[in-house]
Design a protein around this motif. Structure first.
Motif, short mmCIF file in Angstrom:
data_model
loop_
_atom_site.label_atom_id
_atom_site.label_comp_id
_atom_site.label_asym_id
_atom_site.label_seq_id
_atom_site.Cartn_x
_atom_site.Cartn_y
_atom_site.Cartn_z
N THR A 258 4.49 4.55 -8.77
CA THR A 258 3.76 3.34 -9.15
C THR A 258 2.74 2.92 -8.11
N TYR A 259 2.78 3.54 -6.93
CA TYR A 259 1.86 3.17 -5.85
C TYR A 259 0.72 4.18 -5.69
N GLN A 260 0.81 5.34 -6.35
CA GLN A 260 -0.10 6.44 -6.08
C GLN A 260 -1.57 6.08 -6.25
N GLU A 261 -1.93 5.51 -7.38
CA GLU A 261 -3.34 5.20 -7.64
C GLU A 261 -3.88 4.19 -6.64
N THR A 262 -3.08 3.15 -6.35
CA THR A 262 -3.51 2.12 -5.41
C THR A 262 -3.69 2.69 -4.01
N VAL A 263 -2.75 3.53 -3.57
CA VAL A 263 -2.83 4.11 -2.23
C VAL A 263 -4.07 4.99 -2.09
N LEU A 264 -4.31 5.87 -3.05
CA LEU A 264 -5.46 6.76 -2.97
C LEU A 264 -6.77 5.98 -2.96
N GLN A 265 -6.88 4.99 -3.84
CA GLN A 265 -8.10 4.21 -3.91
C GLN A 265 -8.31 3.37 -2.66
N THR A 266 -7.23 2.77 -2.16
CA THR A 266 -7.35 1.90 -0.98
C THR A 266 -7.68 2.69 0.28
N ILE B 72 -0.42 -0.93 4.35
CA ILE B 72 -0.32 -0.72 2.91
C ILE B 72 1.08 -0.22 2.58
N ARG B 73 1.62 -0.76 1.50
CA ARG B 73 2.92 -0.28 1.03
C ARG B 73 2.70 0.96 0.17
N ILE B 74 3.45 2.04 0.45
CA ILE B 74 3.26 3.29 -0.28
C ILE B 74 4.45 3.63 -1.19
N HIS C 114 2.08 12.34 -1.19
CA HIS C 114 2.53 12.13 0.19
C HIS C 114 1.38 11.63 1.08
N VAL C 115 1.76 10.91 2.13
CA VAL C 115 0.82 10.62 3.21
C VAL C 115 1.32 11.31 4.47
#
Length: 243
Positions: free
Chosen positions: A224-232, A191-193, A211-212
């Motif tokens: 711009t990636y925060q919501e997608t990263v958390l959900q994914t 996944i791109r973060i 952060h990860v």
């Protein structure tokens, strides 16, 4: 190599061109007094290098670079050092502060030439090959090296290059940009973060909105990636306090 130069200071433009004329195998395709004229020329021709003043009327050098669908190598020149962060955010080759000594300009052109020659030697299509369901290949000197998906911790952008950080501490470099890597790696594994990083999902040990955590390594998540990263990453796997 070819270059286009844009600077609204005619005296400094002339001085810089005199310096560049001393460098062998470097050809000027156009000189412009502003970024608007430079952008118009770039609609039909793409030089190897853009040498841009930053503070120009109507359109700054940084705005010009950000507006281009295909960006050549860029060297920024400015009277002020405080634009450097913005310049390197778009992967500029170098950032020079006026007045630029000839030796400093030579170093900047040498950086561009090294990258240019490497691109000529290694076609991007050969730099990264997605082979099979559990691994990929990168070009390493004269051979293709297999890297298993499970060996990868994260991948970092270096402009036209990437650094692949492995679990054993090794680092591999490939001539390919992060966008192309993202398109070729399986989305169920990676996944791109952010604009700079792709991570192996299973290597994420902790995360929050910004952060990860990859064990001891901490990488920022782009806004711009925060919501997608958390959900994914978390999905419906979070243990809830109340059902």
């Amino acid at each position: 190599m070819t270059y286009l130069i844009a600077d609204d200071d005619p005296i400094y433009l002339a001085v810089t061109m005199q310096q560049l004329a001393l460098i062998p195998n470097l050809t000027c395709v156009a000189q412009c007094g502003n970024a608007v004229d430079a952008r118009a020329l770039l609609q039909t021709a793409l030089p190897d290098i853009l040498i841009l003043d930053i503070e120009m009327p109507d359109l700054t050098g940084i705005q010009l670079a950000k507006s281009l669908p295909k960006l050549p190598m860029v060297i920024f020149i400015s009277s002020h050092p405080n634009y450097a962060a913005d310049a390197f955010d778009i992967d500029a080759i170098d950032y020079l502060v006026k007045p630029v000594p000839i030796e400093r300009l030579l170093r900047a052109i040498d950086k561009a030439r090294n990258l240019y020659e490497m691109k000529q030697q290694i076609a991007q299509v050969e730099a990264f090959k997605n082979e099979g369901a559990d691994s990929f290949f990168i070009k390493d000197k004269n051979a293709y090296v297999r890297i298993n998906y499970s060996e990868v911790c994260y991948i970092e952008s270096l402009g036209d290059f990437i650094s692949i950080y492995l679990l054993n501490g090794d680092k591999k470099i490939a001539l390919v940009n992060l966008k192309n890597v993202e398109q070729q790696l399986p989305a169920n594994i990676f996944i791109r973060i952010s604009r700079s990083h792709i991570v192996h999902k299973d290597k994420i040990s902790a995360l929050d909105h910004t952060h990860v955590q990859l064990n001891k390594i901490k990488l920022g998540i782009g806004k711009t990636y925060q919501e997608t990263v958390l959900q994914t990453i978390m999905g419906n796997q979070t243990i809830k306090r109340h059902l």
